[in-house]
Design a protein around this motif. Sequence first.
Motif, PDB file in Angstrom:
ATOM      1  N   UNK A  70       0.825  -1.204   0.000  1.00 10.99           N
ATOM      2  CA  UNK A  70       0.000   0.000   0.000  1.00 10.99           C
ATOM      3  C   UNK A  70       0.862   1.258   0.000  1.00 10.99           C
ATOM      4  N   UNK A  71       0.404   2.253  -0.716  1.00 20.07           N
ATOM      5  CA  UNK A  71       1.033   3.561  -0.707  1.00 20.07           C
ATOM      6  C   UNK A  71       0.616   4.218   0.604  1.00 20.07           C
ATOM      7  N   UNK A  72       1.587   4.604   1.418  1.00 21.58           N
ATOM      8  CA  UNK A  72       1.270   5.125   2.746  1.00 21.58           C
ATOM      9  C   UNK A  72       0.422   6.392   2.689  1.00 21.58           C
ATOM     10  N   UNK A  73       0.634   7.221   1.659  1.00 24.56           N
ATOM     11  CA  UNK A  73      -0.105   8.471   1.575  1.00 24.56           C
ATOM     12  C   UNK A  73      -1.516   8.262   1.047  1.00 24.56           C
ATOM     13  N   UNK A  74      -1.637   7.486  -0.030  1.00 23.47           N
ATOM     14  CA  UNK A  74      -2.925   7.287  -0.672  1.00 23.47           C
ATOM     15  C   UNK A  74      -3.145   5.823  -0.993  1.00 23.47           C
ATOM     16  N   UNK A  75      -3.761   5.073  -0.079  1.00 23.81           N
ATOM     17  CA  UNK A  75      -4.065   3.692  -0.443  1.00 23.81           C
ATOM     18  C   UNK A  75      -5.023   3.695  -1.631  1.00 23.81           C
ATOM     19  N   UNK A  76      -4.892   2.710  -2.481  1.00 25.74           N
ATOM     20  CA  UNK A  76      -5.731   2.677  -3.671  1.00 25.74           C
ATOM     21  C   UNK A  76      -6.418   1.328  -3.785  1.00 25.74           C
ATOM     22  N   UNK A  77      -7.496   1.293  -4.514  1.00 27.12           N
ATOM     23  CA  UNK A  77      -8.208   0.043  -4.768  1.00 27.12           C
ATOM     24  C   UNK A  77      -7.451  -0.676  -5.868  1.00 27.12           C
ATOM     25  N   UNK A  78      -6.999  -1.886  -5.578  1.00 29.84           N
ATOM     26  CA  UNK A  78      -6.226  -2.651  -6.558  1.00 29.84           C
ATOM     27  C   UNK A  78      -7.027  -3.795  -7.142  1.00 29.84           C
ATOM     28  N   UNK A  79      -8.192  -4.046  -6.571  1.00 28.39           N
ATOM     29  CA  UNK A  79      -9.014  -5.134  -7.072  1.00 28.39           C
ATOM     30  C   UNK A  79     -10.468  -4.882  -6.729  1.00 28.39           C
ATOM     31  N   UNK A  80     -11.343  -5.161  -7.670  1.00 30.54           N
ATOM     32  CA  UNK A  80     -12.780  -5.065  -7.443  1.00 30.54           C
ATOM     33  C   UNK A  80     -13.382  -6.419  -7.743  1.00 30.54           C
ATOM     34  N   UNK A  81     -14.263  -6.862  -6.871  1.00 34.23           N
ATOM     35  CA  UNK A  81     -14.865  -8.182  -7.050  1.00 34.23           C
ATOM     36  C   UNK A  81     -16.375  -8.040  -6.963  1.00 34.23           C
ATOM     37  N   UNK A  82     -17.074  -8.583  -7.941  1.00 35.04           N
ATOM     38  CA  UNK A  82     -18.535  -8.597  -7.939  1.00 35.04           C
ATOM     39  C   UNK A  82     -19.019 -10.013  -7.681  1.00 35.04           C
ATOM     40  N   UNK A  83     -20.051 -10.144  -6.902  1.00 38.70           N
ATOM     41  CA  UNK A  83     -20.619 -11.461  -6.636  1.00 38.70           C
ATOM     42  C   UNK A  83     -22.102 -11.304  -6.323  1.00 38.70           C
ATOM     43  N   UNK A  84     -22.881 -12.343  -6.594  1.00 36.29           N
ATOM     44  CA  UNK A  84     -24.321 -12.255  -6.308  1.00 36.29           C
ATOM     45  C   UNK A  84     -24.581 -12.310  -4.808  1.00 36.29           C
ATOM     46  N   UNK A  85     -25.469 -11.457  -4.340  1.00 33.02           N
ATOM     47  CA  UNK A  85     -25.841 -11.441  -2.923  1.00 33.02           C
ATOM     48  C   UNK A  85     -27.202 -12.100  -2.817  1.00 33.02           C
ATOM     49  N   UNK A  86     -27.279 -13.177  -2.028  1.00 37.83           N
ATOM     50  CA  UNK A  86     -28.516 -13.941  -1.891  1.00 37.83           C
ATOM     51  C   UNK A  86     -29.043 -13.821  -0.468  1.00 37.83           C
ATOM     52  N   UNK A  87     -30.348 -13.778  -0.303  1.00 34.98           N
ATOM     53  CA  UNK A  87     -30.900 -13.780   1.056  1.00 34.98           C
ATOM     54  C   UNK A  87     -30.539 -15.087   1.769  1.00 34.98           C
TER      55      UNK A  87
END
Length: 177
Positions: free
Chosen positions: A114-131
């Motif tokens: 991580x960059x100490x000054x500005x952490x960044x999003x390095x991964x995005x994950x999509x998944x189905x949300x079920x009740x």
Amino acid sequence: MNIRMSSKDFSVFPALWERIERKINKLGRYFDPDTEVQVRLSAEGKRRIAEITIPFKGGILRAEECTNDMYQSIDNALIKIERQIRRHRTRLEKRLRENAFAEEVPEFYEEFEPDEDNPRIVRTKNYPVKPMTIEDATDQMEMLGHTFFVFVNADTEKVCVLYQRKDGNLGLLEPDA
């Protein structure tokens, strides 16, 4: 079972592929024949990492193992998967293949600094949300090996977060409208 293999910084030789295929097919008695198994092999220095993910109706099983030998990493990851199946046997019997327990024989993360000054999003994950119930969410979190799990509470119909506390207990975050 359909096996989807990927590797990072590691070459998969035919003998290794055949061994993986043979061992994973032994788990076929628990799952429907069209179940997809994702296997990811990688090397980091002398470490050999095997990651196995099995999505099935109603859940996901996941195991990751790291040793100095790829064959041992694969074997250990498969042992973890089977241990998860057996530990959650009563809940999984409804979702796995019929007669899965007739015989009594026993996604992926990237390393970053991580960059100490500005952490960044390095991964995005999509998944189905079920009740699901809180108990089902707890089981799913354990099977994934994660410290948190996002789900829709079947009782309240709200998006909730279940998390592992430092004291070993579980916490539940419920939004207030």
